[in-house]
Design a protein around this motif. Sequence first.
Motif, PDB file in Angstrom:
ATOM      1  N   LEU A 192       6.624  -1.738   3.004  1.00  0.00           N
ATOM      2  CA  LEU A 192       5.718  -0.979   3.860  1.00  0.00           C
ATOM      3  C   LEU A 192       4.390  -1.719   3.992  1.00  0.00           C
ATOM      4  O   LEU A 192       3.651  -1.864   3.022  1.00  0.00           O
ATOM      5  N   ILE A 211       4.383  -1.921  -1.214  1.00  0.00           N
ATOM      6  CA  ILE A 211       3.377  -1.729  -0.172  1.00  0.00           C
ATOM      7  C   ILE A 211       2.347  -2.837  -0.252  1.00  0.00           C
ATOM      8  O   ILE A 211       1.843  -3.157  -1.334  1.00  0.00           O
ATOM      9  N   THR A 216      -1.347  -3.783   1.661  1.00  0.00           N
ATOM     10  CA  THR A 216      -2.338  -3.169   2.536  1.00  0.00           C
ATOM     11  C   THR A 216      -3.551  -4.058   2.777  1.00  0.00           C
ATOM     12  O   THR A 216      -3.986  -4.767   1.871  1.00  0.00           O
ATOM     13  N   LEU A 233      -1.654   3.698   7.354  1.00  0.00           N
ATOM     14  CA  LEU A 233      -0.925   3.750   6.083  1.00  0.00           C
ATOM     15  C   LEU A 233      -1.113   5.107   5.421  1.00  0.00           C
ATOM     16  O   LEU A 233      -0.153   5.708   4.932  1.00  0.00           O
TER      17      LEU A 233
END
Length: 192
Positions: free
Chosen positions: A7, A76, A78, A89
Amino acid sequence: MVKIVLLSGSTRRDSVNTAVLETVRHILAGLPGEHEAVALSVAELPFYEAELERTDGSAAVRAAKELVAGADALFISTPAYNGEMPGALKNALDWLSRGIGAPSPLTGKVTAVASASPGARGGLDAQAGLAGVLERCGARVVRHEPVAVGGAGALATEDGRYTDPELVERLASLTGALLAEVAEVADAKVLV
């Protein structure tokens, strides 16, 4: 087979955070055992809205929840927008935190966190807030030395992934910690 959802907190096409996840995908492909890495795009999810949730009106949200619920782990990466994770997100996590008639797909989900940015700090500032939200959602955040990729736009890539040996080593270590925690959770389930 270990299934990991990748992600990215960024919606940009050539995102440095997506490159981090492509590097993780490459690392997984080189490890013994069977690993499946599937990307989930935060851009596909509508803004969270309670009425939409009540009417179960988003196929993209249902698919995202099913994908995460069926995975063993999340990885994840970011960026930092003003020191925090991007709204897209956070929106995705808000959707994933909601369980209608079932637990949230994030409950107990082993999750690794990394960050990348063209800036020197590599998005590090966003990691604490992201981990905090994940923990409030019931996720099991992997404890590991932070992996924040500074100057990410200047690092060499190949096929959309990073090739810098030091960075690959750091991401391999975090990936190993993620897989070790997935194995620990699986072992605990067998003992119950």
